[in-house]
Design a protein around this motif. Structure first.
Motif, PDB file in Angstrom:
ATOM      1  N   GLU A  39       0.911  12.236  -9.108  1.00 34.38           N
ATOM      2  CA  GLU A  39       0.028  13.381  -8.889  1.00 34.38           C
ATOM      3  C   GLU A  39       0.836  14.674  -8.808  1.00 34.38           C
ATOM      4  O   GLU A  39       0.461  15.689  -9.380  1.00 34.38           O
ATOM      5  CB  GLU A  39      -0.764  13.204  -7.581  1.00 34.38           C
ATOM      6  N   GLU A  95       2.446   1.575  -3.568  1.00 36.06           N
ATOM      7  CA  GLU A  95       1.421   2.038  -4.516  1.00 36.06           C
ATOM      8  C   GLU A  95       1.098   3.495  -4.269  1.00 36.06           C
ATOM      9  O   GLU A  95       1.008   4.295  -5.193  1.00 36.06           O
ATOM     10  CB  GLU A  95       0.134   1.226  -4.307  1.00 36.06           C
ATOM     11  N   GLY A  96       0.909   3.786  -2.989  1.00 35.56           N
ATOM     12  CA  GLY A  96       0.571   5.152  -2.598  1.00 35.56           C
ATOM     13  C   GLY A  96       1.672   6.114  -2.989  1.00 35.56           C
ATOM     14  O   GLY A  96       1.407   7.181  -3.539  1.00 35.56           O
ATOM     15  N   GLY A  97       2.922   5.715  -2.729  1.00 32.68           N
ATOM     16  CA  GLY A  97       4.067   6.562  -3.061  1.00 32.68           C
ATOM     17  C   GLY A  97       4.110   6.884  -4.550  1.00 32.68           C
ATOM     18  O   GLY A  97       4.259   8.042  -4.950  1.00 32.68           O
ATOM     19  N   THR A 139      -4.414  11.996  -0.708  1.00 35.28           N
ATOM     20  CA  THR A 139      -4.113  12.494  -2.055  1.00 35.28           C
ATOM     21  C   THR A 139      -5.161  12.005  -3.047  1.00 35.28           C
ATOM     22  O   THR A 139      -5.673  12.756  -3.871  1.00 35.28           O
ATOM     23  CB  THR A 139      -2.712  12.019  -2.499  1.00 35.28           C
ATOM     24  N   LEU A 140      -5.488  10.720  -2.936  1.00 37.25           N
ATOM     25  CA  LEU A 140      -6.437  10.107  -3.861  1.00 37.25           C
ATOM     26  C   LEU A 140      -7.833  10.733  -3.739  1.00 37.25           C
ATOM     27  O   LEU A 140      -8.450  11.113  -4.742  1.00 37.25           O
ATOM     28  CB  LEU A 140      -6.502   8.597  -3.559  1.00 37.25           C
ATOM     29  N   MET A 182       7.914   8.204   0.427  1.00 33.83           N
ATOM     30  CA  MET A 182       7.084   7.021   0.711  1.00 33.83           C
ATOM     31  C   MET A 182       7.637   5.795  -0.015  1.00 33.83           C
ATOM     32  O   MET A 182       7.740   4.707   0.559  1.00 33.83           O
ATOM     33  CB  MET A 182       5.632   7.263   0.265  1.00 33.83           C
ATOM     34  N   TYR A 185      -1.562   8.565   1.127  1.00 29.18           N
ATOM     35  CA  TYR A 185      -2.084   7.974  -0.103  1.00 29.18           C
ATOM     36  C   TYR A 185      -3.580   8.258  -0.249  1.00 29.18           C
ATOM     37  O   TYR A 185      -4.035   8.814  -1.249  1.00 29.18           O
ATOM     38  CB  TYR A 185      -1.817   6.463  -0.057  1.00 29.18           C
ATOM     39  N   LEU A 194       4.894  17.649  -3.371  1.00 28.05           N
ATOM     40  CA  LEU A 194       4.122  16.408  -3.417  1.00 28.05           C
ATOM     41  C   LEU A 194       4.984  15.284  -4.004  1.00 28.05           C
ATOM     42  O   LEU A 194       4.962  14.150  -3.533  1.00 28.05           O
ATOM     43  CB  LEU A 194       2.853  16.623  -4.250  1.00 28.05           C
ATOM     44  N   PHE A 236       1.674   6.748  -6.664  1.00 23.29           N
ATOM     45  CA  PHE A 236       0.516   7.583  -7.009  1.00 23.29           C
ATOM     46  C   PHE A 236       0.761   9.048  -6.629  1.00 23.29           C
ATOM     47  O   PHE A 236       0.505   9.958  -7.415  1.00 23.29           O
ATOM     48  CB  PHE A 236      -0.736   7.056  -6.293  1.00 23.29           C
ATOM     49  N   VAL A 237       1.323   9.244  -5.443  1.00 19.60           N
ATOM     50  CA  VAL A 237       1.562  10.622  -4.979  1.00 19.60           C
ATOM     51  C   VAL A 237       2.619  11.297  -5.863  1.00 19.60           C
ATOM     52  O   VAL A 237       2.491  12.468  -6.224  1.00 19.60           O
ATOM     53  CB  VAL A 237       1.961  10.630  -3.480  1.00 19.60           C
ATOM     54  N   LYS A 294      -8.141  14.522  -4.643  1.00 22.84           N
ATOM     55  CA  LYS A 294      -8.130  14.741  -6.093  1.00 22.84           C
ATOM     56  C   LYS A 294      -9.555  14.630  -6.635  1.00 22.84           C
ATOM     57  O   LYS A 294      -9.908  15.300  -7.597  1.00 22.84           O
ATOM     58  CB  LYS A 294      -7.231  13.690  -6.749  1.00 22.84           C
ATOM     59  N   THR A 307       0.840  -1.199   0.000  1.00 22.35           N
ATOM     60  CA  THR A 307       0.000   0.000   0.000  1.00 22.35           C
ATOM     61  C   THR A 307       0.873   1.246   0.000  1.00 22.35           C
ATOM     62  O   THR A 307       0.613   2.196  -0.732  1.00 22.35           O
ATOM     63  CB  THR A 307      -0.922   0.005   1.239  1.00 22.35           C
TER      64      THR A 307
END
Lengths: 358, 130
Positions: A163, A155-157, B20-21, A179, B17, A172, A159-160, B24, A152
């Motif tokens: 973004e 994946e989160g890292g 941010t998700l 992460m 996470y 960001l 994604f951030v 958005k 998680t």
């Protein structure tokens, strides 16, 4: 008819005199009279406890001046039955071992109990193995949970970071990248601990530059600590030079304790300033005293006793409990000591004493 | 999308996470690092939806779930359990007989689309309830 020998030479087995058989049994056997005085012992007993015929059982096993509480032999004397128990006893070499005790009555021709046989079996090894299996089993169960959390984080890292790039937000991107880095570190550490636990690896004691190794381990965590806003402090005894240690084990011990301490700080949210202090001291007896202290969130009082007893983590999703198992194993292999002092909301100090001589 | 979502997880990376998700997608996201803080924030901001990690230090995730479900003001707020536990359904069946079950479970690592669809669905439900 008195039985004087066992075995059947016709069946191809050796014929063994009963007295020798008594000696061959791999448990310590003693015959005791009703006053608990030892009247005969076998070879295994002599090896473990010395030739203590004529002495009192509780004195021999425990150096006591009165009968032990819950003695199974006393119960046998009372009801003529077989009884079992577990005891901690002291061997002739001064070692403390855990034993299983079985007792059986000895009757005279009139059926009166005149004494008893006590069979003592060293179960320290079995108990250790059982303990390790429990710990490993629980660690494995925690592992799946841990890996999902690392995934998680990864994946989160990612994604951030994406973004941040899309929005042109440098902060960001940086946050996401931290992460990713942190969770890659977690996977790496996990595989290292797993390897250390899974491998049957003999201790390799060699002269090790203790101070340098401590510095190296601290350095490894400097960046991680800084990104979590934790100050890493180090204080070393200048007299500390070379010590006979298993360098891989010692290094693992250090990194586990430091990373635990940093995590304890990371999870503490009420304080402005967080620190982890690693100190070494050469004890007058020539042992190393290593302390890893933090002002993180601490371990709840009721859990302090459990830290080494089984797979233990207070990190919820953040830990596997494998790290402290590694630490514990390394300390045991070095015949050292480990203690933990902790107060919830205040911090934790792990103190380790390791002999440095050959 | 609009709505106030509270994310309770002891893992800062998971919070970052989800925040941010969900941000958005237009939601306003509040965070809490454990159950105690979670209850405090929930009472203050009255969220429309809660994402809750159940296994947190000192059993505070479990405590928070019970308290939320029994709270007169917050009892109706939908709760989604986000967990790394594999046996989470039986865990809930055993430990939470006396309170209503969670509105949904999401296993870590969460699928983004699934998570957003869930938020949309559950927030839609509260909006029409109100």
């Amino acid at each position: 008819m008195m039985l004087t020998s066992f075995g059947n030479s016709l069946a191809g087995g050796p014929e063994i005199p009963a007295v020798r058989l008594f000696d061959i049994v791999p448990s310590a056997i003693s015959i005791q009279n009703r006053d608990m005085r030892i009247t005969a012992v076998n070879e295994t007993f002599r090896r473990l406890f010395g030739d203590r015929v004529g002495e009192l059982c509780y004195d021999v096993y425990k150096g006591r001046s009165d009968v032990c509480v819950g003695c199974p032999l006393i119960k046998t004397f009372q009801d003529g039955e077989i009884h079992v128990g577990e005891e901690t006893v002291r061997t002739v070499s001064g070692e403390t071992i855990l034993v299983a005790v079985q007792t059986a009555p000895i009757f005279d021709d009139d059926g009166r109990i005149v004494g008893g046989m006590e069979v003592v079996t060293d179960i320290s090894k079995t108990t250790e193995m059982r303990q390790e299996l429990v710990m490993l089993g629980q660690a494995m169960a925690g592992m799946a949970h841990y890996i999902k959390n690392v995934l998680t984080g990864l994946e989160g890292g990612v994604f951030v970071v994406e973004e941040g790039m899309e929005a042109g937000d440098e902060d960001l991107v940086q946050q996401g990248w931290t992460m990713v880095r942190r969770n890659i570190d977690r996977v790496m550490k996990l595989s290292r601990d797993q390897l250390y636990c899974a491998r049957e690896r003999p201790m390799e004691r060699a002269p090790v530059p203790v101070k340098e190794l401590v510095c190296e381990a601290v350095k490894l965590y400097e960046e991680k600590a800084a990104s979590d806003g934790v100050e890493l402090l180090i204080s070393q005894d200048p007299q500390l030079e070379t010590g006979w240690l298993d360098s891989e084990g010692f290094y693992n011990l250090l990194t586990n304790l430091i990373s635990n301490a940093v995590d304890a700080c990371r999870f503490e949210t009420s304080r402005e300033r967080h620190w982890v202090q690693v100190s070494t001291l050469l004890e007058p007896g020539g042992q190393l005293r290593l302390e890893v202290a933090d002002n993180g969130r601490g371990i709840p009082k009721e859990l302090c006793g459990e830290v080494f007893s089984e797979m233990f983590t207070t990190k919820g999703s953040g830990g596997t409990g494998l790290g402290l198992l590694v630490v514990y194993r390394v300390v045991c292999a070095h015949r050292g000591q480990i203690t933990v002092l902790s107060e919830e909301g205040v911090g934790t100090v792990f103190t380790i004493i390791l002999p440095l001589d050959k | 999308m609009s709505g106030r979502i509270l994310v309770v997880d002891d893992e800062p990376d998971v919070r970052t996470y989800l925040k941010t998700l969900l941000s958005k997608d237009g939601y306003h996201v509040e965070e809490a690092a454990d159950g105690e803080e979670g209850l405090e924030v929930a009472r203050k901001v009255k969220p429309d939806l809660i994402f809750l990690d159940i296994l947190m230090p000192k059993r505070t995730g479990i405590m928070l779930y019970r308290k939320l479900r029994k709270d007169p003001d917050l009892g109706q707020v939908p709760i989604v359990i986000v967990t790394g536990l594999t046996q989470y359904r039986s865990f809930f069946a055993q430990d939470f007989e006396e309170v209503p079950p969670p509105d949904a479970f999401v296993e870590k690592p969460p699928q983004r689309e699934e998570l957003l669809a869930l938020a949309k669905k559950l927030l839609g439900a509260t909006a029409s309830d109100g």
